[in-house]
Design a protein around this motif. Sequence first.
Motif, short mmCIF file in Angstrom:
data_model
loop_
_atom_site.label_atom_id
_atom_site.label_comp_id
_atom_site.label_asym_id
_atom_site.label_seq_id
_atom_site.Cartn_x
_atom_site.Cartn_y
_atom_site.Cartn_z
N THR A 1 0.82 -1.20 0.00
CA THR A 1 0.00 0.00 0.00
C THR A 1 0.86 1.25 0.00
OG1 THR A 1 -1.65 -1.19 1.31
CG2 THR A 1 -1.90 1.19 1.18
N LEU A 2 1.87 1.29 0.88
CA LEU A 2 2.74 2.46 0.99
C LEU A 2 3.45 2.74 -0.33
CD1 LEU A 2 4.37 2.00 4.51
CD2 LEU A 2 3.01 3.95 3.76
N PHE A 3 4.03 1.70 -0.91
CA PHE A 3 4.78 1.92 -2.14
C PHE A 3 3.87 2.35 -3.29
CE2 PHE A 3 6.59 0.66 -6.20
CZ PHE A 3 7.83 1.24 -6.13
N THR A 4 2.75 1.65 -3.43
CA THR A 4 1.86 1.92 -4.56
C THR A 4 1.20 3.29 -4.46
OG1 THR A 4 1.40 -0.45 -4.69
CG2 THR A 4 -0.07 1.03 -5.90
N ILE A 5 0.61 3.60 -3.30
CA ILE A 5 -0.17 4.83 -3.15
C ILE A 5 0.71 6.05 -2.91
CG2 ILE A 5 -2.00 5.96 -1.82
CD1 ILE A 5 -2.94 3.59 -3.50
N ASP A 6 1.77 5.88 -2.11
CA ASP A 6 2.55 7.04 -1.68
C ASP A 6 3.78 7.32 -2.52
OD1 ASP A 6 1.07 8.05 0.58
OD2 ASP A 6 1.58 6.20 1.59
N ILE A 7 4.26 6.34 -3.27
CA ILE A 7 5.46 6.58 -4.07
C ILE A 7 5.14 6.45 -5.57
CG2 ILE A 7 7.79 5.75 -4.60
CD1 ILE A 7 8.07 4.94 -1.67
N TYR A 8 4.69 5.26 -5.98
CA TYR A 8 4.47 5.05 -7.42
C TYR A 8 3.37 5.94 -7.99
CZ TYR A 8 3.79 2.71 -11.87
OH TYR A 8 3.68 2.46 -13.21
N LYS A 9 2.25 6.04 -7.29
CA LYS A 9 1.13 6.83 -7.80
C LYS A 9 1.48 8.31 -7.87
CE LYS A 9 -3.89 7.33 -7.47
NZ LYS A 9 -5.11 6.99 -6.69
N LYS A 10 2.36 8.77 -6.97
CA LYS A 10 2.80 10.17 -7.02
C LYS A 10 3.65 10.43 -8.25
CE LYS A 10 2.43 12.93 -4.09
NZ LYS A 10 1.45 14.01 -3.91
N LEU A 11 4.43 9.41 -8.65
CA LEU A 11 5.29 9.55 -9.83
C LEU A 11 4.51 9.34 -11.12
CD1 LEU A 11 8.41 7.57 -8.53
CD2 LEU A 11 8.17 10.06 -8.71
N ARG A 12 3.50 8.43 -11.07
CA ARG A 12 2.71 8.11 -12.27
C ARG A 12 1.21 8.25 -11.95
NH1 ARG A 12 5.81 4.86 -15.77
NH2 ARG A 12 4.04 5.03 -17.18
N PRO A 13 0.74 9.47 -11.76
CA PRO A 13 -0.64 9.69 -11.30
C PRO A 13 -1.72 9.25 -12.28
CG PRO A 13 0.38 11.77 -11.93
CD PRO A 13 1.45 10.74 -11.97
N HIS A 14 -1.36 9.07 -13.55
CA HIS A 14 -2.38 8.76 -14.56
C HIS A 14 -2.48 7.28 -14.90
CE1 HIS A 14 -2.81 13.05 -15.04
NE2 HIS A 14 -1.54 13.18 -15.37
N ASP A 15 -1.72 6.45 -14.22
CA ASP A 15 -1.79 5.01 -14.49
C ASP A 15 -3.14 4.44 -14.04
OD1 ASP A 15 0.68 5.04 -15.56
OD2 ASP A 15 1.63 3.72 -14.10
N SER A 16 -3.58 3.39 -14.69
CA SER A 16 -4.88 2.80 -14.40
C SER A 16 -4.87 2.07 -13.06
CB SER A 16 -5.25 1.80 -15.50
OG SER A 16 -4.36 0.70 -15.49
N GLU A 17 -6.09 1.83 -12.54
CA GLU A 17 -6.22 1.08 -11.29
C GLU A 17 -5.66 -0.34 -11.44
OE1 GLU A 17 -7.90 1.81 -8.15
OE2 GLU A 17 -7.48 3.84 -8.81
N ARG A 18 -5.86 -0.94 -12.60
CA ARG A 18 -5.36 -2.29 -12.85
C ARG A 18 -3.84 -2.34 -12.74
NH1 ARG A 18 -7.27 -6.78 -15.75
NH2 ARG A 18 -9.17 -5.63 -16.27
N LYS A 19 -3.17 -1.32 -13.30
CA LYS A 19 -1.72 -1.29 -13.24
C LYS A 19 -1.23 -1.05 -11.81
CE LYS A 19 2.43 0.48 -15.44
NZ LYS A 19 3.01 1.32 -16.51
N LEU A 20 -1.95 -0.20 -11.06
CA LEU A 20 -1.58 0.07 -9.67
C LEU A 20 -1.64 -1.22 -8.84
CD1 LEU A 20 -3.34 3.49 -8.94
CD2 LEU A 20 -0.90 3.08 -9.32
N LEU A 21 -2.67 -2.04 -9.08
CA LEU A 21 -2.78 -3.31 -8.36
C LEU A 21 -1.58 -4.21 -8.68
CD1 LEU A 21 -6.58 -4.18 -8.76
CD2 LEU A 21 -5.43 -3.24 -6.76
N ARG A 22 -1.18 -4.24 -9.95
CA ARG A 22 -0.05 -5.08 -10.36
C ARG A 22 1.25 -4.59 -9.73
NH1 ARG A 22 -0.79 -4.69 -15.36
NH2 ARG A 22 0.91 -3.34 -16.04
N ILE A 23 1.43 -3.27 -9.71
CA ILE A 23 2.64 -2.69 -9.11
C ILE A 23 2.71 -3.01 -7.62
CG2 ILE A 23 3.73 -0.50 -8.47
CD1 ILE A 23 4.19 -1.30 -11.36
N GLY A 24 1.55 -2.97 -6.94
CA GLY A 24 1.51 -3.28 -5.52
C GLY A 24 1.99 -4.69 -5.24
#
Length: 540
Positions: free
Chosen positions: A344-367
């Motif tokens: 959760t920390l990495f996906t929401i607080d780091i990756y999503k800040k760097l790539r705010p326009h990525d899809s929810e599906r990709k965020l789940l995979r990154i997590g």
Amino acid sequence: MEQLDWIVIAMYFVLLLGIAAWVMSKKQKDTQDYFLAGRNVGWFVVGASIFASNIGSEHLVGLAGAGADSGMPMAHYELHAWIVLLLGWVFLPFYARSGVFTMPEFLERRYSPKARWFLSILSLVGYILTKVSVSIYAGGIVFQSLLGIDFWTGAILTLVITGVYTVVGGMSAVVYTETLQTFILIGGALAVTFIGLNHEAIGGWSGLKEIVGSEHFNMWRPADDPRYPWTGMVFGGAIVGIWYWCTDQYIVQRVLTAKNVKEGRRGAIWGGFLKILPVFLFLVPGMVAFALSKQGVLQYDDANEVLPTMVKTLLPAGIRGLVAAGLLAALMSSLASVFNSCSTLFTIDIYKKLRPHDSERKLLRIGKIATGVIVILGFAWIPVMKNAPGTLYDYLQSVQSYIAPPITAVFLLGILSKRINATGAMVTLYTGFGIGLFRLVLDTIVTFSPGHEFTGILGDIIAIPFSHFAIVIFVISLCILVGVSLSTPKPLPEQVEGLAMGTLTPEQKAEVKNSYSWVDIATSVLIIVIITSIMLYFTG
């Protein structure tokens, strides 16, 4: 282990995987479903999840070992149920009102994006040094002591079994399997305690006190005690406790899954009741093991092996399998929780800040990928822990004492005072973390160089008990936070409105008042009374 034991263990895992499969059958539409179980969990499951997340490898291996090694002083850290109440009564309403997923996200709302970045990275580093590595290490010890499986093989098995349902099932799989694991763990630990106390070599509670001596039963060591001074245990322990129970993603994420503030608060209260149990579930069995070893009934080479050795030696077939399942349940529970929190920390607080326009599906995979990376880094830190002096629980509390103080100061004063600003918070976080890291480096040098002794000011620093050092860092952090904040401009209205005391609207105040009843107040007071009674009883 006999055939009946293996049957019981197999039945447990079938039930566990069945629950995970049921959760996985429900579609996870977005990150809120995956990371916060859709914010739709009731108080009973929230409280059980808080307890199961907390009661993990450091208790099974470390706390029982501490009970055998030194007795009751570490009970101070376990009687933090009153701090769990602070989470429900003080912190949760502000977290819920902000609508955040993570604690770094709350710091961004209250202070600045820099504060969010700092806490995100610091939290991940802290998890690697403590929760991930401790859980893997303890898993290896339990498998080795209980089942006769090689240490590293056991550690990998712990990871693989836990990783499957955590990565695929997300937070829902974690909280619902934790509810099952809570009851198995409590039942198993109670069986060890009961059978151990009633062993003919001990003869019950009075016999235990006579064999181990008053020193083991005394929570209150002198203030100049080199290991467990009562001043450090009480005040330093409270500083670490507020960080752990009220600001750490690992625990707070459980109350954020609740349907509303009322359910979250009641979950915290229920978790507070459960939190009283570890003193009797782990410390007392540790003292029983110490007594049995003095009587020549039990043998162990390392205090960290105490509980698995008791299970293997004392319990009859069937019950032994149940307790083994409970130990494995707690190992997986704590590891599953930290996996999900790291993700959760990495996906929401780091990756999503760097790539705010990525899809929810990709965020789940990154997590899910992030979880795997955290595991590898945790493995790399295990050699340091294996060489650390004292028990596993000593190691864990010492590292947390160096990390916690500046974070506790920034969260606590940020909520209590609307005058604290982002400049003060950042200077405090940088300075506090720097001091803590410096002490950790000194400790690590001593760990790998047993004959090395620091002299002069470095020798004085290393001689300070870790619990006292937490107080030093906290006082410095408070002075910096208040001083810098008062000497720089006030925070903007949007940084404090609804996020700090003194800024609530009449409607928000009414909402808070309507979220609790006399039952919540009475049960909270009861917890305080029980804790006080236990502290008065264990005075040597």
